[in-house]
Design a protein around this motif. Structure first.
Motif, PDB file in Angstrom:
ATOM      1  N   THR A   1       0.821  -1.217   0.000  1.00  0.00           N
ATOM      2  CA  THR A   1       0.000   0.000   0.000  1.00  0.00           C
ATOM      3  C   THR A   1       0.856   1.268   0.000  1.00  0.00           C
ATOM      4  O   THR A   1       0.450   2.291  -0.550  1.00  0.00           O
ATOM      5  N   ARG A   2       2.030   1.196   0.598  1.00  0.00           N
ATOM      6  CA  ARG A   2       2.901   2.371   0.672  1.00  0.00           C
ATOM      7  C   ARG A   2       3.378   2.798  -0.715  1.00  0.00           C
ATOM      8  O   ARG A   2       3.479   3.995  -1.003  1.00  0.00           O
ATOM      9  N   VAL A   3       3.646   1.821  -1.575  1.00  0.00           N
ATOM     10  CA  VAL A   3       4.092   2.136  -2.933  1.00  0.00           C
ATOM     11  C   VAL A   3       2.972   2.829  -3.702  1.00  0.00           C
ATOM     12  O   VAL A   3       3.186   3.842  -4.377  1.00  0.00           O
ATOM     13  N   VAL A   4       1.760   2.307  -3.587  1.00  0.00           N
ATOM     14  CA  VAL A   4       0.610   2.915  -4.267  1.00  0.00           C
ATOM     15  C   VAL A   4       0.341   4.308  -3.700  1.00  0.00           C
ATOM     16  O   VAL A   4       0.095   5.258  -4.450  1.00  0.00           O
ATOM     17  N   ALA A   5       0.417   4.468  -2.374  1.00  0.00           N
ATOM     18  CA  ALA A   5       0.193   5.781  -1.754  1.00  0.00           C
ATOM     19  C   ALA A   5       1.218   6.798  -2.255  1.00  0.00           C
ATOM     20  O   ALA A   5       0.867   7.955  -2.537  1.00  0.00           O
ATOM     21  N   ASP A   6       2.468   6.379  -2.393  1.00  0.00           N
ATOM     22  CA  ASP A   6       3.502   7.288  -2.910  1.00  0.00           C
ATOM     23  C   ASP A   6       3.203   7.706  -4.341  1.00  0.00           C
ATOM     24  O   ASP A   6       3.387   8.870  -4.706  1.00  0.00           O
ATOM     25  N   ARG A   7       2.736   6.787  -5.164  1.00  0.00           N
ATOM     26  CA  ARG A   7       2.387   7.116  -6.561  1.00  0.00           C
ATOM     27  C   ARG A   7       1.203   8.075  -6.610  1.00  0.00           C
ATOM     28  O   ARG A   7       1.187   9.016  -7.400  1.00  0.00           O
ATOM     29  N   LEU A   8       0.200   7.828  -5.770  1.00  0.00           N
ATOM     30  CA  LEU A   8      -0.953   8.726  -5.715  1.00  0.00           C
ATOM     31  C   LEU A   8      -0.536  10.134  -5.297  1.00  0.00           C
ATOM     32  O   LEU A   8      -1.014  11.128  -5.844  1.00  0.00           O
ATOM     33  N   ALA A   9       0.356  10.217  -4.327  1.00  0.00           N
ATOM     34  CA  ALA A   9       0.802  11.508  -3.807  1.00  0.00           C
ATOM     35  C   ALA A   9       1.507  12.344  -4.878  1.00  0.00           C
ATOM     36  O   ALA A   9       1.562  13.569  -4.767  1.00  0.00           O
ATOM     37  N   GLU A  10       2.022  11.702  -5.906  1.00  0.00           N
ATOM     38  CA  GLU A  10       2.689  12.420  -6.997  1.00  0.00           C
ATOM     39  C   GLU A  10       1.712  13.103  -7.953  1.00  0.00           C
ATOM     40  O   GLU A  10       2.096  13.996  -8.700  1.00  0.00           O
ATOM     41  N   LEU A  11       0.447  12.702  -7.933  1.00  0.00           N
ATOM     42  CA  LEU A  11      -0.540  13.259  -8.867  1.00  0.00           C
ATOM     43  C   LEU A  11      -0.966  14.655  -8.415  1.00  0.00           C
ATOM     44  O   LEU A  11      -1.342  14.850  -7.256  1.00  0.00           O
ATOM     45  N   PRO A  12      -0.943  15.639  -9.309  1.00  0.00           N
ATOM     46  CA  PRO A  12      -1.277  17.013  -8.914  1.00  0.00           C
ATOM     47  C   PRO A  12      -2.725  17.178  -8.447  1.00  0.00           C
ATOM     48  O   PRO A  12      -3.015  18.068  -7.648  1.00  0.00           O
ATOM     49  N   GLU A  13      -3.629  16.339  -8.896  1.00  0.00           N
ATOM     50  CA  GLU A  13      -5.036  16.447  -8.501  1.00  0.00           C
ATOM     51  C   GLU A  13      -5.283  15.932  -7.081  1.00  0.00           C
ATOM     52  O   GLU A  13      -6.331  16.191  -6.494  1.00  0.00           O
ATOM     53  N   VAL A  14      -4.341  15.172  -6.562  1.00  0.00           N
ATOM     54  CA  VAL A  14      -4.496  14.548  -5.246  1.00  0.00           C
ATOM     55  C   VAL A  14      -3.963  15.493  -4.176  1.00  0.00           C
ATOM     56  O   VAL A  14      -2.810  15.907  -4.216  1.00  0.00           O
ATOM     57  N   SER A  15      -4.821  15.830  -3.209  1.00  0.00           N
ATOM     58  CA  SER A  15      -4.425  16.772  -2.158  1.00  0.00           C
ATOM     59  C   SER A  15      -4.187  16.104  -0.809  1.00  0.00           C
ATOM     60  O   SER A  15      -3.623  16.720   0.091  1.00  0.00           O
ATOM     61  N   TYR A  16      -4.591  14.854  -0.671  1.00  0.00           N
ATOM     62  CA  TYR A  16      -4.555  14.202   0.640  1.00  0.00           C
ATOM     63  C   TYR A  16      -4.512  12.702   0.413  1.00  0.00           C
ATOM     64  O   TYR A  16      -5.314  12.177  -0.363  1.00  0.00           O
TER      65      TYR A  16
END
Length: 155
Positions: free
Chosen positions: A83-98
């Motif tokens: 899950t940490r790898v996926v969370a890190d990838r999500l955090a890179e997306l500009p649309e994702v704020s949290y």
């Protein structure tokens, strides 16, 4: 901001500075100094240390709707794998704020801000669901914001 949970090593002075900034992030260092018993220069140094350490951020909180972002949503994401790898990838997306790892029905919760429904659809289909390890998503579209606060203080 740091995503690692570490024990709080803050004494009462930096906590008081944080609480002053939570009440009004535009307060001058001189005003904060008077409230907490420090000089303006000492407050400036403490604030710099707190921001450098990732304890806090000083930002302008905006109303996305007034800035042309008409679609906000919370994504519940199920993951196969780390899950940490996926969370890190999500955090890179500009649309994702949290982004948070969670327990329960979803492995990750991610708040997103998009210009419109088309932007949300594009984000889901072309970015989020393409991340290796994402096995499912559920989208919770925000209809109205009733409360948003950041002045919960310190412990």
């Amino acid at each position: 901001m740091s995503s690692k949970r570490t024990p709080s090593a803050l004494d009462s002075t930096p906590k008081a500075i944080i609480e002053q900034l939570q009440l009004d992030g535009r307060r001058s260092y001189a005003e904060i100094g008077k409230a907490v018993g420090l000089s303006e220069a000492a407050v400036r140094q403490r604030v710099q240390k707190l921001t450098d350490a990732g304890v806090m951020q000083i930002v302008a909180v905006t109303d996305p709707m007034r800035l042309g972002f008409h679609r906000q949503a919370m994504l519940g994401i199920r993951v196969s794998g780390d899950t940490r790898v996926v969370a890190d990838r999500l955090a890179e997306l500009p649309e994702v704020s949290y982004v948070v790892l969670s327990a329960g029905s979803f492995d990750i919760l991610a708040e997103v801000v998009c210009e419109d429904d088309d932007g949300l659809i594009e984000l889901l289909n072309e970015k989020v669901r393409d991340i290796d390890g994402v096995s499912g998503t559920e989208t919770f579209v925000y209809l109205q914001l009733n409360k948003q606060k950041y002045d919960w203080g310190t412990r």
